[in-house]
Write an enzyme that holds these catalytic residues in place. Structure first.
Site: not given
Ligand code: CA
Length: 381
Positions: A302, A275, A252, A200, A171, A226, A335
């Site tokens: 996702h 997602d 997502e 991401d 992240k 991402e 994920e």
């Molecule tokens: Ca993400």
């Protein structure tokens, strides 16, 4: 068979230690679960995606007030018909966000019922399984303070690797300089361990900063970058693909075949990430997979929801063709969020876990999982 009742379960749990992604502090985990009951005694389960800052009551209200009247009395096995009925009835106020998440939850439950009625897993109804297991990737590296946590994140990378993960998603989006410092610390920590990284930023930056970060990290051979820019900035995605050698991922925060059509026609992504709990459920994902295939785009779902969303993702992943066929084609990866979640694993009687670097795809009827009702009661909002 007819749908006789739709029950919405809103679950919440505060976190002992809040954590941040680039858009804010996550202080609780929540879920909007949907239980569809039938006159045949078969019950199906679905889940609407609720990201860390999203009140789960929005999708719950859409299920209860907008969608339930549309499916009561219908045959739950008419998944395509009911998807279009729900989409059309909500078009003028839906199309994106929590309303489509609500459609997704019901759709997943209808597929769960259909599988149970036919004694087959959902992947069998989708045309069969390309794979019976999937390699998970660790989503983590959230922040506990904010900036300046490079050394702690480097230690986290080693923990993920020692737990069996060969793929990790970091992240970022906490300031470009801080992001770069963290990536170098992580890179040093895992050097020589055969780990593949993704990043991401959760659309933290505009185009100039997003490109600067991407260029600074080109040496990491990232599997993907991402949400580099805001989901509305489709032209920004196209620009990132032109300026960077790293594959660009997103989706997502996009919904249905209509939303993904816009991404694909523009050439916005190398990897589409619907997602299951917000793209339109199994039906929505099936549409998106076919569209992606036609545009030469890989699909890698996702997953950030609870156990029902994980189970739905596994069913889709089983039935997902590789985007670019070859002897050594790149396989989808699962994920596997490593952040704190008090009820995700406990919600079903046989939790979805990573063992030896793999997650087995359930082969039982429907979603292939059983909900533990005691856990529903414990975390009911
Ligand atoms: Ca993400």
């Amino acid at each position: 068979m007819k749908v006789t009742e739709v029950v919405v379960h809103v679950l919440k749990s505060p976190l002992a230690e809040p954590f941040a992604f680039s858009q804010g502090w996550v202080r609780q985990r929540s879920a909007t679960l949907v239980e569809v009951r039938t006159d045949a005694g078969i019950t199906g389960w679905g889940e609407a995606f609720a990201q860390g800052l999203e009140p789960p009551e929005i999708a719950a209200a859409a299920v209860a007030h907008a969608l339930t009247p549309l499916i009561l009395g219908s045959d739950p096995q008419d998944t395509e018909v009911l998807w279009h009925r729900m989409y059309h009835a909500t078009r003028d106020y839906g199309r994106k966000g929590s309303v489509v998440a609500a459609i997704s939850a019901i759709d997943i439950a209808l597929w769960d019922i259909t599988g149970k009625a036919r004694g087959a897993p959902i992947w069998k109804l989708l045309g069969g399984a390309f794979r019976s297991r999937v390699e998970p990737y660790a989503t983590g590296f959230y922040r506990l303070r904010g900036q300046g946590e490079a050394e702690r994140l480097a230690e986290e990378a080693i923990r993920h690797h020692e737990s069996g993960f060969r793929f990790m998603k970091v992240k970022l989006g906490y300031g470009v300089e801080d992001d770069i410092a963290c990536m170098h610390a992580i890179g040093r920590a895992i050097e020589g361990r055969g780990v593949t990284l993704m990043i991401d930023t959760n659309h933290a930056y505009g185009r100039a900063e997003a490109a600067r970060l991407g260029r600074a990290l080109e040496g990491f051979d990232l599997r993907w970058y991402e949400e580099p820019v805001a989901p509305e900035d489709v032209a920004g995605y196209v620009e990132m693909r032109a300026r960077l050698s790293t594959p660009i991922a997103g989706g997502e925060n996009e919904h249905t075949l209509y939303g993904f059509r816009d991404l694909f026609v523009a050439g916005a992504v190398d990897v589409a990430q619907p997602d299951l709990g917000s793209c339109g459920g199994i039906t929505g994902a099936r549409h998106i997979v076919a569209l992606a295939q036609a545009h030469g785009v890989a699909v890698n779902p996702h997953v950030w929801g609870s156990a029902i969303a994980q189970a739905a993702s596994l069913q889709l992943i089983a039935a997902l063709p590789v985007a670019h066929h070859s002897l050594f084609a790149q396989e989808p990866i699962l994920e596997y969020d490593r952040s704190s979640h008090p009820f995700r694993q406990h919600l079903i009687t046989a939790p979805i876990v990573q063992q030896g670097g793999w997650v087995a795809i359930p082969g039982g009827p429907g979603l292939g999982v059983e909900v533990d009702r005691a856990v529903l009661e414990k975390f009911r909002a």
